[in-house]
Write an enzyme that holds these catalytic residues in place. Structure first.
Site, mmCIF file in Angstrom:
data_model
loop_
_atom_site.group_PDB
_atom_site.id
_atom_site.type_symbol
_atom_site.label_atom_id
_atom_site.label_comp_id
_atom_site.label_asym_id
_atom_site.label_seq_id
_atom_site.Cartn_x
_atom_site.Cartn_y
_atom_site.Cartn_z
ATOM 1 N N TYR A 1 0.842 -1.188 0.000
ATOM 2 C CA TYR A 1 0.000 0.000 0.000
ATOM 3 C C TYR A 1 0.882 1.243 0.000
ATOM 4 O O TYR A 1 1.632 1.476 0.949
ATOM 5 C CB TYR A 1 -0.902 -0.026 1.234
ATOM 6 C CG TYR A 1 -1.902 1.107 1.348
ATOM 7 C CD1 TYR A 1 -2.248 1.909 0.264
ATOM 8 C CD2 TYR A 1 -2.535 1.369 2.560
ATOM 9 C CE1 TYR A 1 -3.177 2.925 0.374
ATOM 10 C CE2 TYR A 1 -3.475 2.379 2.692
ATOM 11 C CZ TYR A 1 -3.784 3.160 1.593
ATOM 12 O OH TYR A 1 -4.700 4.172 1.720
ATOM 13 N N LYS B 1 -1.647 -1.413 -3.883
ATOM 14 C CA LYS B 1 -2.696 -0.407 -3.761
ATOM 15 C C LYS B 1 -2.003 0.936 -3.908
ATOM 16 O O LYS B 1 -1.264 1.373 -3.029
ATOM 17 C CB LYS B 1 -3.404 -0.515 -2.417
ATOM 18 C CG LYS B 1 -4.486 0.548 -2.208
ATOM 19 C CD LYS B 1 -5.099 0.458 -0.816
ATOM 20 C CE LYS B 1 -6.140 1.572 -0.620
ATOM 21 N NZ LYS B 1 -6.720 1.558 0.753
#
Length: 367
Positions: free
Chosen positions: A196, A224
């Site tokens: 992420y 992400k």
């Protein structure tokens, strides 16, 4: 047979002890003929706890995670005493499942994992796996500001059966690019993971050079990414699986840049519409309809907007763990108008949307 204790006995005489007798001997006759080595666990820096049998039953392959298109960063509701409202939580997840959501991130920023003790966090991951793990993928947020904590979090999360981990780069006490590489190389062997990158929260970008390096690890399902279309396009061109981290960019990122899907906050509210956007092609009319909602949701840092919205929809109790507080009254009035324009039927829950007064909210400083 005689019996005595002699701490100077060597291996050969111990063997004879199982025969007829134990004889006295001197230490000089017991010279070691081998070199002692320390246990492997003590000298392997990347040693992780063994998996329990339950993990083999729930452990997903990296390819299973890569196939996910719509993942909700699920909200964590509370009771007045500050404990988890698991009835409301389960109901919210059921609404996600019935509207086509394929996975949830538990204890992320939206789920306020950073406001939980680790006991609370792992309990919520375990509860989600137990109740819904056979129906949708459960991704536990195990990102921490230290490598040691991130390893522990990931080990505990996989021990209770989560399907994948969400790893961020260490925040607050930033490290170097070399430090980032060593950090991810330490946590990735534990199980399937999504990286992420959210510099607005960590105050440090994970640059492409680092992503390309760690992407070679077989446990990396994808990234992400919150750094825009150009970077997403470059990653997709290199064969990486990418989920958008921004609801307002997810449509173009999905159908123009070619990303895999979205890890969404808005899907807590409008899961069916988000499912249409991820699976049924770019729909300008739906995108236009949702734009005011996206703008409203992120007018203040997440999860302030989503907490306020779900409370006004009657899906959760209007309870906030500080330092989060509800959006101001004017914004709460605006939300009712947005819901009416999009259509109440497109939102989760069955109660009428309402404007909550300041006194309706409970703000918890201790829980």
């Amino acid at each position: 047979m005689s019996l005595m204790v002699d701490h100077s006995l060597c291996a050969r005489e111990l063997v004879s002890a199982f025969g007829l007798q134990i004889r006295r001997t001197s230490l000089s006759k017991c010279k070691r003929r081998f070199r002692w080595d320390s246990p492997k666990a003590a000298i392997i820096s990347n040693f992780h706890l063994p998996m329990h049998s339950q993990e083999f039953k729930t452990r997903s392959s990296v390819e299973d995670i890569k196939r996910l298109r719509l993942i909700s960063a699920i909200k964590t509701p509370y009771l007045p005493n500050g404990k988890f409202d698991l009835v409301a939580y389960d109901s919210l997840i059921q609404m996600q499942i019935s509207n086509g959501v394929e996975g949830v991130v538990v204890g992320g920023t939206t789920g306020e994992g950073h406001l939980m003790s680790w006991d609370e966090h792992i309990t919520l991951i375990a509860h989600t796996i137990t109740c819904f793990g056979a129906i949708l993928k459960v991704i536990g947020n195990t990102g921490r500001k230290s490598t040691r904590e991130a390893i522990h979090a990931a080990e505990q999360g996989f021990a209770v059966g989560m399907h994948a981990a969400l790893h961020i780069n260490p925040y607050y006490g930033k490290t170097s690019m070399q430090g980032l590489l060593f950090h991810f190389e330490s946590v990735l062997p534990i199980g399937p993971a999504i990286i992420y990158n959210v510099p607005s929260r960590t105050v440090q970008d994970i640059p492409p050079s680092v992503i390309y390096s760690i992407a070679e690890n077989p446990n990396v399902a994808g990234v992400k990414e919150c750094m825009g279309f150009d970077r997403i396009g470059d990653y997709v061109a290199r064969g990486l699986t990418i989920w958008s981290g921004n609801d307002d960019e997810c449509i173009d990122a999905r159908w123009v840049s070619g990303k895999n899907g979205v890890i969404s906050v808005a899907s807590n509210l409008v899961p069916r519409l988000m499912q249409e956007l991820m699976f049924k092609g770019a729909k300008p009319s739906v995108c236009t309809k949702l734009t005011p909602l996206f703008d409203w949701l992120f007018s203040e840092p997440n999860p302030i907007g989503i907490n306020t919205a779900l409370a006004q929809l009657g899906v959760i109790r209007p309870i906030f763990r500080l330092p989060y507080v509800p959006l101001p009254f004017e914004k709460r009035v605006s939300f009712v108008k947005i819901v009416e324009k999009i259509g109440r039927e497109n939102f989760v829950g069955e109660k009428d949307v309402q404007v909550l007064e300041d006194d309706d909210f409970i703000l918890l400083s201790r829980y």
